[in-house]
Write a protein that holds these residues in place. Structure first.
Motif, short mmCIF file in Angstrom:
data_model
loop_
_atom_site.label_atom_id
_atom_site.label_comp_id
_atom_site.label_asym_id
_atom_site.label_seq_id
_atom_site.Cartn_x
_atom_site.Cartn_y
_atom_site.Cartn_z
N ARG A 1 0.86 -1.19 0.00
CA ARG A 1 0.00 0.00 0.00
C ARG A 1 0.89 1.24 0.00
NH1 ARG A 1 -2.98 2.83 4.19
NH2 ARG A 1 -2.34 1.25 5.72
N ASN A 2 0.77 2.01 -1.06
CA ASN A 2 1.56 3.23 -1.20
C ASN A 2 0.67 4.44 -0.99
OD1 ASN A 2 3.81 1.67 -1.84
ND2 ASN A 2 3.35 1.71 -4.03
N THR A 3 0.97 5.23 0.03
CA THR A 3 0.13 6.39 0.36
C THR A 3 1.01 7.60 0.61
OG1 THR A 3 0.16 5.75 2.68
CG2 THR A 3 -1.71 4.98 1.37
N GLY A 4 1.20 8.41 -0.40
CA GLY A 4 1.92 9.66 -0.22
C GLY A 4 3.33 9.48 0.28
N LYS A 5 3.59 10.04 1.45
CA LYS A 5 4.94 10.04 2.01
C LYS A 5 5.26 8.78 2.82
CE LYS A 5 5.04 15.09 2.34
NZ LYS A 5 5.21 16.25 3.24
N LEU A 6 4.31 7.88 2.94
CA LEU A 6 4.53 6.67 3.73
C LEU A 6 3.95 5.47 2.99
CD1 LEU A 6 5.52 5.40 6.38
CD2 LEU A 6 3.25 5.86 7.36
N CYS A 7 4.81 4.46 2.77
CA CYS A 7 4.39 3.23 2.08
C CYS A 7 4.46 2.06 3.06
CB CYS A 7 5.29 2.96 0.89
SG CYS A 7 5.23 4.23 -0.38
N PHE A 8 3.50 1.15 2.92
CA PHE A 8 3.45 -0.04 3.76
C PHE A 8 3.60 -1.28 2.89
CE2 PHE A 8 0.94 3.21 5.84
CZ PHE A 8 1.33 3.13 7.16
N ALA A 9 4.29 -2.28 3.42
CA ALA A 9 4.37 -3.58 2.76
C ALA A 9 4.39 -4.66 3.84
CB ALA A 9 5.62 -3.68 1.89
N VAL A 10 3.85 -5.80 3.51
CA VAL A 10 3.98 -6.97 4.38
C VAL A 10 4.92 -7.94 3.69
CG1 VAL A 10 2.81 -8.94 5.43
CG2 VAL A 10 1.73 -6.69 5.46
N LEU A 11 5.99 -8.32 4.39
CA LEU A 11 6.98 -9.26 3.87
C LEU A 11 6.74 -10.62 4.51
CD1 LEU A 11 10.23 -7.07 4.02
CD2 LEU A 11 8.41 -7.12 2.28
N GLN A 12 6.80 -11.66 3.70
CA GLN A 12 6.56 -13.02 4.17
C GLN A 12 7.80 -13.87 3.97
OE1 GLN A 12 2.72 -15.10 3.39
NE2 GLN A 12 3.95 -16.56 2.23
N SER A 13 8.18 -14.58 5.02
CA SER A 13 9.32 -15.49 4.90
C SER A 13 8.85 -16.83 4.34
CB SER A 13 9.97 -15.70 6.28
OG SER A 13 9.05 -16.34 7.16
N GLY A 14 9.79 -17.71 4.07
CA GLY A 14 9.44 -18.99 3.47
C GLY A 14 8.51 -19.82 4.31
N ASP A 15 8.56 -19.68 5.64
CA ASP A 15 7.69 -20.48 6.50
C ASP A 15 6.34 -19.82 6.73
OD1 ASP A 15 8.25 -18.39 8.22
OD2 ASP A 15 8.88 -19.64 9.90
N GLY A 16 6.09 -18.67 6.07
CA GLY A 16 4.81 -17.99 6.20
C GLY A 16 4.76 -16.89 7.23
N THR A 17 5.83 -16.74 8.03
CA THR A 17 5.87 -15.66 9.01
C THR A 17 5.95 -14.31 8.31
OG1 THR A 17 7.05 -17.13 10.52
CG2 THR A 17 7.04 -14.79 11.07
N ARG A 18 5.22 -13.33 8.84
CA ARG A 18 5.14 -12.03 8.18
C ARG A 18 5.54 -10.89 9.11
NH1 ARG A 18 -0.71 -12.54 4.99
NH2 ARG A 18 -0.03 -14.07 3.43
#
Length: 504
Positions: free
Chosen positions: A82-99
């Motif tokens: 999610r990209n919103t102006g001056k602040l962007c958010f992302a969820v990163l997931q590892s191989g085992d599904g942990t985020r």
């Protein structure tokens, strides 16, 4: 901000092609940038210092809006963006599904880097981020990003992670299944834990693991139709093995008194919810044992595997059902249980004409020269479905089990059991036939069936018979499908328990 992936509309082939073209353009940009700076679309390495699971384990206790004071470098696949102006958010997931959440701000990375993030990062990309671990104002454990780079550019969009993948997609594209579904990842780990447990149980009992040929000149060890291939080096047809039995027995003749193998078998037969043409098989042989002692061993193997997977002998299947593998399992006789089910005494002496009548009355379509085949089909029709707990079904007809010792006290049956769980056969065990004269007679009978057109009949194996003539000790043997064991432990179908099943 939650860890839920962003819902995406189902994409048509044209839309996927358009997205791929756009992503290829971004790949070109990244590669061009790499000519003057580190990074690119596919760097050989990124400076990871900590895994996402390790970050969660160390800093999951942080209160809302609390910094950790710890800077880490982590990598993961982008599953929410999610990209919103001056602040962007992302969820990163590892191989085992942990985020974990990554927060990319103008203040922390600068305008040029923020613009590049918005223009170059897509769902499915692997990215590396560095920054301080902190809890966001909403209490979400996050990386406050001060630097980032692409670790691997994805050229195709992920499927809609908000909706469950259909079975066909899960089976044909298991890599997507592993990305999207926790149960798929859990099944892989459960299988690994099961394999480790089986080997540990065998090691505790002094068994030796060996490997036997998969390409065989003569197929044997089971009644099944083989796959045929051709060796150019030897200019001869060979068979993919249907079972390792005859080679493992050679090992027992040679003095490896406790031997087992876990490997692949191949049977050129139908595929359904409990059968696969290629499957993993466990076979074990214990000198100076019999079908009773090998049943004890099999129960221990399975109960230890359940303990390894679930921490208990009561396993929880994927649909939430609990299945109890604990306690001492029942042992019933095939003929006795069939007689009780149909209200008529059936024995090895029951004429085949009467068995044919009973099969016809039950609507069983079968035409076979062996009476024992009718007994087994009738038993499956009348008894099998009522078995709920794990049950050893003992004492099979002699004419359908050519490699098994005749029963020590009952005429017309052999010392063989099949273990049933969840209504399907999970394992089989024997008091092994070690008399080479009787074994030859059984092979000759099988050869006659093969000559009459039975594609599943065994061939006469002179080298195996020669080995028996050097003397094989009294032995108990067993075979168990690993894929079916996972079915019993997880409640899944066979195509779900195999990581990459054969599909047309």
């Amino acid at each position: 901000m939650t860890d839920a992936p962003t819902p995406q509309a189902d994409l048509t082939d044209d839309e996927i092609s358009e997205q791929k073209a756009v992503r290829l353009g971004k790949r070109e940009r990244l590669i061009a940038q790499a000519e003057t700076a580190a990074g690119g679309a596919y760097p050989v390495q990124v400076p990871v210092t900590t895994t996402i699971p390790e970050v969660r384990a160390a800093w999951g206790h942080l209160a809302a809006d609390e910094p950790s004071g710890e800077t880490v470098g982590v990598a993961g696949r982008v599953v929410h963006l999610r990209n919103t102006g001056k602040l962007c958010f992302a969820v990163l997931q590892s191989g085992d599904g942990t985020r974990i959440q990554a927060m990319v701000s103008l203040a922390a990375v600068g305008e040029e880097s923020l613009i590049a993030w918005k223009e170059l990062v897509d769902l499915g990309d692997h990215v590396f981020v560095t920054g301080e671990v902190a809890s966001s104002r909403r209490g979400e454990l996050s990386i406050m990003v001060t630097g980032w780079e692409i670790a691997s550019k994805a050229l195709l969009p992920l499927p809609n992670l908000h909706n469950e993948l259909n079975e066909e997609t899960r089976v044909r594209s298991r890599y997507l299944d592993l990305i999207a579904r926790e149960q798929a990842r859990k099944t892989v780990l459960d299988r690994a834990a099961t394999m480790a447990s089986l080997r540990a149980t065998f090691a505790d009992r002094g068994f030796v693991e060996v490997e036997t040929p998969m390409l065989q000149v003569i197929h044997g060890g089971a009644s099944a139709r083989p796959f045929v291939t051709h060796s150019n080096a030897f200019d001869t047809d060979l068979y993919l093995r249907i079972a390792p039995e005859l080679y493992l027995k050679r090992a027992v003749v040679g003095g490896i008194d406790h031997v087992f193998e876990i490997n692949r078998n191949f049977r050129n037969e139908g595929a359904d919810s409990t059968h696969s043409p290629e499957f993993a098989m466990l076979e074990a042989y214990q000198a100076y044992g019999d079908y009773n002692s090998i049943a004890d061993l099999t129960q221990t193997l399975i109960q230890n595997a359940a303990q390894a997977v679930s921490g208990s002998h009561v396993v929880t299947w994927a649909d939430g059902t609990e299945y109890d593998l604990g306690g001492q399992w029942d042992r019933i006789r095939m003929y006795d249980s069939l007689s009780e089910a149909i209200g008529e005494e059936i024995t090895p002496e029951t004429p085949i004409a009467r068995l044919r009548e009973l099969a016809a009355d039950a609507g069983i379509e079968i035409e076979h020269p062996l009476a024992g085949k009718y007994v087994e089909e009738l038993w499956e029709h009348h008894v099998k479905a009522d078995l709920v707990r794990p049950t050893f079904v003992m004492d099979f007809p002699v004419d359908t089990s050519p490699l098994v010792r005749a029963h020590r006290s009952r005429e017309g049956v052999v010392e063989k059991w099949d273990l049933y769980t969840r209504g399907f056969e999970l394992a089989t065990g024997y008091s092994e036939l070690i008399d080479p004269v009787v074994q030859r007679e059984r092979f000759v009978e099988q050869a006659k069936l093969a000559a009459a057109g039975d594609n599943e009949a065994m061939r006469l194996d002179e080298e195996f018979l020669r080995a028996l003539e050097f003397g094989m000790p009294p032995t108990g043997g067993m075979g168990m499908g690993i894929d079916r064991l996972l079915m019993a432990l997880t409640g899944l179908g066979i195509r779900e328990t195999i990581l990459f099943p054969l599909v047309k």
